[in-house]
Each structure stands twice: as C-alpha cells, then as structure tokens.
Enzyme design. Structure first.
Site, PDB file in Angstrom:
ATOM      1  N   GLU A   1      97.460  43.806 -42.903  1.00  0.00           N
ATOM      2  CA  GLU A   1      97.683  42.364 -42.970  1.00  0.00           C
ATOM      3  C   GLU A   1      96.846  41.762 -41.855  1.00  0.00           C
ATOM      4  O   GLU A   1      97.216  41.831 -40.679  1.00  0.00           O
ATOM      5  CB  GLU A   1      99.168  42.035 -42.751  1.00  0.00           C
ATOM      6  CG  GLU A   1     100.096  42.562 -43.826  1.00  0.00           C
ATOM      7  CD  GLU A   1      99.963  41.834 -45.154  1.00  0.00           C
ATOM      8  OE1 GLU A   1      99.235  40.833 -45.232  1.00  0.00           O
ATOM      9  OE2 GLU A   1     100.577  42.302 -46.119  1.00  0.00           O
TER      10      GLU A   1
ATOM     11  N   CYS B   1      98.661  33.532 -39.093  1.00  0.00           N
ATOM     12  CA  CYS B   1      97.601  34.032 -39.969  1.00  0.00           C
ATOM     13  C   CYS B   1      97.464  33.148 -41.195  1.00  0.00           C
ATOM     14  O   CYS B   1      96.419  33.118 -41.820  1.00  0.00           O
ATOM     15  CB  CYS B   1      97.879  35.470 -40.364  1.00  0.00           C
ATOM     16  SG  CYS B   1      99.508  35.680 -41.063  1.00  0.00           S
TER      17      CYS B   1
HETATM   18  P1  NDP Z   1      95.086  42.632 -32.581  1.00  0.00           P
HETATM   19  O1  NDP Z   1      94.313  43.145 -33.715  1.00  0.00           O
HETATM   20  O2  NDP Z   1      94.435  42.447 -31.291  1.00  0.00           O
HETATM   21  O3  NDP Z   1      96.345  43.556 -32.282  1.00  0.00           O
HETATM   22  C1  NDP Z   1      97.307  43.862 -33.249  1.00  0.00           C
HETATM   23  C2  NDP Z   1      98.080  45.073 -32.799  1.00  0.00           C
HETATM   24  O4  NDP Z   1      97.221  46.204 -32.782  1.00  0.00           O
HETATM   25  C3  NDP Z   1      98.660  44.969 -31.398  1.00  0.00           C
HETATM   26  O5  NDP Z   1      99.901  45.605 -31.360  1.00  0.00           O
HETATM   27  C4  NDP Z   1      97.636  45.710 -30.578  1.00  0.00           C
HETATM   28  O6  NDP Z   1      98.121  46.196 -29.381  1.00  0.00           O
HETATM   29  C5  NDP Z   1      97.311  46.854 -31.506  1.00  0.00           C
HETATM   30  N1  NDP Z   1      96.069  47.545 -31.222  1.00  0.00           N
HETATM   31  C6  NDP Z   1      95.030  47.163 -30.441  1.00  0.00           C
HETATM   32  N2  NDP Z   1      94.054  48.084 -30.460  1.00  0.00           N
HETATM   33  C7  NDP Z   1      94.469  49.079 -31.274  1.00  0.00           C
HETATM   34  C8  NDP Z   1      93.903  50.294 -31.740  1.00  0.00           C
HETATM   35  N3  NDP Z   1      92.691  50.692 -31.374  1.00  0.00           N
HETATM   36  N4  NDP Z   1      94.610  51.052 -32.594  1.00  0.00           N
HETATM   37  C9  NDP Z   1      95.836  50.647 -33.020  1.00  0.00           C
HETATM   38  N5  NDP Z   1      96.423  49.503 -32.618  1.00  0.00           N
HETATM   39  C10 NDP Z   1      95.757  48.723 -31.765  1.00  0.00           C
HETATM   40  O7  NDP Z   1      95.710  41.292 -33.140  1.00  0.00           O
HETATM   41  P2  NDP Z   1      96.533  40.236 -32.360  1.00  0.00           P
HETATM   42  O8  NDP Z   1      97.727  40.807 -31.710  1.00  0.00           O
HETATM   43  O9  NDP Z   1      95.544  39.488 -31.538  1.00  0.00           O
HETATM   44  O10 NDP Z   1      97.098  39.350 -33.540  1.00  0.00           O
HETATM   45  C11 NDP Z   1      96.447  38.242 -34.025  1.00  0.00           C
HETATM   46  C12 NDP Z   1      95.787  38.579 -35.342  1.00  0.00           C
HETATM   47  O11 NDP Z   1      96.761  39.024 -36.258  1.00  0.00           O
HETATM   48  C13 NDP Z   1      95.134  37.382 -35.956  1.00  0.00           C
HETATM   49  O12 NDP Z   1      93.855  37.699 -36.433  1.00  0.00           O
HETATM   50  C14 NDP Z   1      96.042  37.036 -37.118  1.00  0.00           C
HETATM   51  O13 NDP Z   1      95.452  36.374 -38.163  1.00  0.00           O
HETATM   52  C15 NDP Z   1      96.575  38.369 -37.503  1.00  0.00           C
HETATM   53  N6  NDP Z   1      97.851  38.203 -38.182  1.00  0.00           N
HETATM   54  C16 NDP Z   1      97.923  38.499 -39.517  1.00  0.00           C
HETATM   55  C17 NDP Z   1      99.098  38.322 -40.212  1.00  0.00           C
HETATM   56  C18 NDP Z   1      99.191  38.716 -41.656  1.00  0.00           C
HETATM   57  O14 NDP Z   1     100.296  38.941 -42.123  1.00  0.00           O
HETATM   58  N7  NDP Z   1      98.117  38.827 -42.400  1.00  0.00           N
HETATM   59  C19 NDP Z   1     100.303  37.799 -39.568  1.00  0.00           C
HETATM   60  C20 NDP Z   1     100.116  37.563 -38.156  1.00  0.00           C
HETATM   61  C21 NDP Z   1      98.910  37.756 -37.511  1.00  0.00           C
HETATM   62  P3  NDP Z   1      97.903  45.383 -28.031  1.00  0.00           P
HETATM   63  O15 NDP Z   1      98.310  43.971 -28.286  1.00  0.00           O
HETATM   64  O16 NDP Z   1      98.828  46.079 -27.136  1.00  0.00           O
HETATM   65  O17 NDP Z   1      96.445  45.504 -27.708  1.00  0.00           O
END
Ligand code: NDP
Length: 506
Positions: free
Chosen positions: A238, A272
């Site tokens: 997502e 999102c």
């Molecule tokens: P990120 O992609 O930065 O992070 C998402 C999650 O992935 C966090 O828990 C993060 O941890 C973790 N993460 C980071 N690096 C890795 C890795 N290499 N391997 C596995 N996990 C990892 O997204 P954001 O938190 O910035 O969220 C915002 C984004 O999410 C926006 O683009 C938004 O559109 C999308 N979004 C989509 C939704 C949907 O349903 N389609 C709903 C809500 C948001 P950490 O934060 O600890 O780095």
C-alpha cells in the site's frame, strides 16, 4: 548470521509539535525479529485451529479493550504524530470499525465455494481459504493506528498471527496496542510489536513470515519487495498516491469546495488518499477557487483543538517546501499560504492556481496541506490529466448526472463520487491501488482473503467409463480426441451450443 542487538540501545519518540520526548522503545535487530516470528508461529498454530466463532469472541474482547482505552490511545496518537485531538479520536474510531468488520466478515469471506467442474462433470470442485500463518505488518507514521490495523485486523480475523513493525516516528502507539492485545487474547504472542528504524523493518521483510503487508513510500516498498524476494515471501504493498479530484460544471460547488478542503487538508495533508490535485471545469473554476480559499482561510493551524496539526516529520516539511518553491518558480500563483508560510513543523494550508504537470506539486506526492487547482477546458481533458500519473490510489469526482461515467474513466484503485475519501470509511470496500500506489487489497472480503492461501480441491464423486487421467487408453484415443476438440472448441455442434448459451446469458 542474525545480528545481535545492543540491549541498551533505545529509539526515542518525540512530539513533533514541541520536540519533547514522548518515550523510548528498544531497537530490535534480526535476532529479536526472528525470535518474535518464531513465537508468532506457535501462536498461529493455536489461533488458526480455533473456530471462527472462538476467534470472533477474542477479537471482540480486543476491540472492546481498545475502545475502553480510546482516550489514552488517541492522546498518544496526538503526542507522537502531532494530529489534533479530533483527528486522533477519528483515527481510533476508524480502526475500531475495521476490527469489528473484519471479525464479522471473516467466516463469510473464507467460506468454501463450489465451482463448476466443467467437462469433468463427475467431480466436485471446491475452493477453500486457509490462514497463511504469520503475517509481518510494516506501517507508516501518518495514520499509525488506522493504516496498519487495515492489515492487522483482517490478518488476525483470517486466522493468522501478526508481527508489527511501526514507523520509528510513531512506535509507542504500536507498543500500547500490543499491550492491550496481550491482555485481551488468550493465545499469547498473537500480536507482537518489534521496534526500531528501517533496519528493523528490513529484518522483518527478510524473516520467515508468510506474507508482508507494507504501507509506506514506493521507494521503501521496492526495497521490502526485494528483501522478501529472497524467500519468495508474498507482499502486499500500500504505497503513496497523487489523488486527483475532478469538478464538473454541474457540480454542487459549495459542497465540492468543502470536500476538497477537507480531503486535501485533513491530517495536514499527510494521507495517502489526500486530494493532491484538482481539475475544475473552466466555467466554474473561479467560483470554486474563491470558495476554497474562503474556507481555507477560516482554518486554525496548531493547538490541541486546531484543524491542522504539526507535520509529523521534518523530512516531509522539506518535501512540501520544495514542491511549493518549484511550483512558484514555474509560474504557479499562491492564493493563500505558500512556501514562506512554513514555521518549524507547521505549514499554513496553501492554495495554488495556474499549475501544470511540469511542477512537482502536480506529479509527485506532496503529502502536505497543499491544494493545487487547475482549470480544464473539458471533462475529457480532466480525465486525461487525472490519469496522467504513475500512481493510482484514490480519486474523486464532483458532478451531476455524468458523475458515474466520469468516475468509471479514472484509472485508480478507488473513486468517491460527490464525496472524498469515503471508500476508506466503508469497511466492505477493498482498499488499494495500482502502479506506484502498489498492489493487493486490505479491507472487505478481499482484505480477508489477502491473508489466506487458496486451496483448490477436485473430488471425484463418480467414475466414468472413459478415464482421461490414465495411460490405459484405447488405440483409437487420438482419433476420438481430434473429434472432441472439433466438437467442443471448433465448429462442432457442442461448441456452437455453448457459444449460443454464453451469448444468451450476456
Ligand atoms: P516509509 O516508506 O518511509 O516507511 C514505511 C515503513 O517502512 C516504516 O515503518 C519504516 O520504518 C519502514 N522501513 C524503512 N526502511 C525500510 C526497509 N529498508 N525495509 C523495511 N521497512 C522499512 O513511509 P512513511 O513512513 O514515510 O509513510 C508515508 C508514505 O506512506 C507515503 O508515501 C504515503 O502515501 C504512504 N501511505 C500509504 C497508504 C496506503 O494505504 N496506500 C496509507 C498511508 C501512507 P522507519 O519509519 O522506522 O524508517
């Protein structure tokens, strides 16, 4: 080899509005993540063996326990994420709604189905759905409870155990929910939380889970998919969106403007499925813009009772600023807000006109309180521009009688007609996108089946004189088969009859 974790190392969670420390959590490495997954596997065996009714009882106890502590949970959401109290409570309510819906629909969604056995009329053909085992859920910071719960509730209801890695910006909310779950569920380790930064998420993606449900940015989504590929672990992604809104000349303009302001600015635009760009018919463009600006100017930014809270992440503030500066440099007009109206973690809601697709604000996910509005000469142009994106998550259409036809032309996972974001609040509607917005679906029956493995069973109920699944065939078998091919699929009477029946049923 699994990396050991320094037990004294902790991750700090700060209030984005004040920079005060809210709390700390451990940083879990590969060894701890693997251990959590191993415990989850034991839990999954017990949980998956329970009846739907028994699981529903425990899920209901969990939901009630969470509802009983909704104030406490909302307060933590407010502190860690920066969203105002009302939005925090709304998020808790929406998450509870999904737990309730997933509980109620799991048995129906997973009910075995009889399907046609076709030519093998002596067989009973059945499709059945079974829990996967352990699901890893990686969540974002913008809706730190609602978004992961869209996977967690459905994965649990389908009979799986869950290991949840929250964002490093909002880990405490997940720890709190796991504490509540631990008391509510009789099966221990059913919902566990592992905390840390990206490396912890990467460890979960590499671990022996049976599926990864990831919500976050497309860039991280790709990394998760690559890590999961090593074990061929299936993934549900997502990702982000660049949701368009179309306003036709026969739309109810005040309602469309009100919905646009909410859809673009709720959660300070960090959703999102935010309205990220608006296409308005020429004849109503100016009136629509005036109404939007008027409404935006009444909004309060900051404070516990504000309409817009603090941005959760400084990195996101920088992205929004960059998009605004880029738009202004390329000729966009700022009607309110703008790049100069950013103070620390607060961004004044911004309305832009004279925008085009060369600007980042119209092509990349802004994820902030910005409403870029573009005048269009026709609805065909609006559809063409709305579909001119690598994303495809949500979308909305405001129109009179042509609304449905317009909605059908949008290339997106979800569309709201004469409303915004409503598809996310209807738990029976599957939620997800296409293209850079990811794939797979949460919510609804599809959201339950996303966390199941499908099994097909062909049961012979009667033996026929001719058995095709045998080497013992008569000498003239090839000749007979040639005849059958013509009869069934070529110009034969049977083929003609089948085609005729199909047409009749259309
Ligand atoms: P990120 O992609 O930065 O992070 C998402 C999650 O992935 C966090 O828990 C993060 O941890 C973790 N993460 C980071 N690096 C890795 C890795 N290499 N391997 C596995 N996990 C990892 O997204 P954001 O938190 O910035 O969220 C915002 C984004 O999410 C926006 O683009 C938004 O559109 C999308 N979004 C989509 C939704 C949907 O349903 N389609 C709903 C809500 C948001 P950490 O934060 O600890 O780095």
């Amino acid at each position: 080899m699994a990396t050991a974790t320094n037990p004294t190392e902790r991750l700090s969670s700060y209030n984005p509005a004040t920079n005060d420390l809210v709390g700390t959590v451990p940083i879990h490495g590969q060894a701890e993540v693997d251990a959590a997954v191993a415990r989850a596997r034991v839990a999954a065996a017990r949980w998956g063996a329970l009846s739907f009714a028994a699981r529903a009882e425990e899920l209901t106890a969990f939901r009630k326990a969470l509802a009983a502590r909704s104030d406490e949970v909302a307060e933590l959401l407010h502190l860690e994420n920066g969203k105002p109290d009302l939005e925090a409570l709304t998020e808790v309510m929406m998450a509870l709604g999904h737990i309730q819906h997933a509980t109620a629909c799991a048995e129906g969604a997973m009910a075995p189905r009889r399907v046609s056995s076709g030519l093998l009329a002596n067989f009973r053909a059945t499709i059945s759905y079974h829990p996967l085992g352990v699901v890893g859920v990686i969540g974002p910071w913008n809706y730190p409870l609602f978004t992961p719960m869209g996977s967690i509730a459905y994965a649990l209801a389908a009979g799986n155990a869950v290991v949840w890695k929250p964002s490093e910006l909002t880990p405490l909310i997940a720890v709190k929910v796991a504490e509540i779950a631990a008391k509510a569920f009789a099966v221990s380790d059913l919902l566990q939380v592992v905390t840390g930064a990206g490396a912890t998420g990467a460890a979960l993606a590499k671990s022996a889970v049976d599926k990864i449900a990831f919500t976050g940015s497309p860039g991280t989504g790709r990394r998760v998919m690559m890590a999961a590929a090593e074990r061929l672990t299936p993934v549900l992604l997502e990702l982000g969106g660049k949701d368009p809104m179309i306003v036709a000349d026969d739309a109810d303009l005040p309602k469309a403007a009100e919905a646009c302001v909410y859809g673009a600015l709720t959660n300070a635009g960090q959703a999102c499925i935010s309205v990220e760009r608006v296409y308005v018919a020429e004849s109503v463009h100016d009136r629509f813009v005036d109404e939007v600006v008027k409404q935006v100017r009444t909004l309060k930014v900051g404070g516990d009772d504000g309409d817009l809270g603090a941005m959760t992440s400084p990195a996101q503030v920088a992205i929004v600023k960059d998009h605004l500066e880029d738009a202004v440099a390329k000729g966009a007009k700022v009607l309110t807000g703008g790049p100069a109206a950013i103070t620390g973690s607060y961004i004044q809601p911004t309305v832009l006109t004279d925008v085009d697709h060369r600007m980042k604000v119209m092509s990349d996910e802004t994820f902030g309180p910005v409403i870029p509005i573009k005048r269009v000469g026709s609805l065909d142009e609006a559809v063409r521009l709305a579909n001119d994106t690598r994303y495809g998550l949500g979308s909305s259409v405001f129109a009179g009688k042509g609304a449905r036809a317009l909605a059908d032309k949008l290339r997106a996972g979800m569309t709201s007609i004469n409303s915004v974001m409503s598809f996310a609040g209807i738990p029976s509607l599957p939620f997800g996108g296409i293209g850079d917005s990811g794939f797979g679906r949460i919510h609804g029956d599809e959201g339950i089946r996303e966390f199941t493995r499908i099994k097909s069973t062909a049961e012979q109920v009667m033996a026929l004189p001719v058995n095709m699944m045998s080497f013992r065939q008569p000498k003239d078998a090839p000749k007979r088969l040639r005849g059958m091919i013509k009869q069934l699929y070529g110009d034969g009477v049977l083929a003609k009859a089948t085609d005729w029946f199909r047409k009749l049923r259309q």
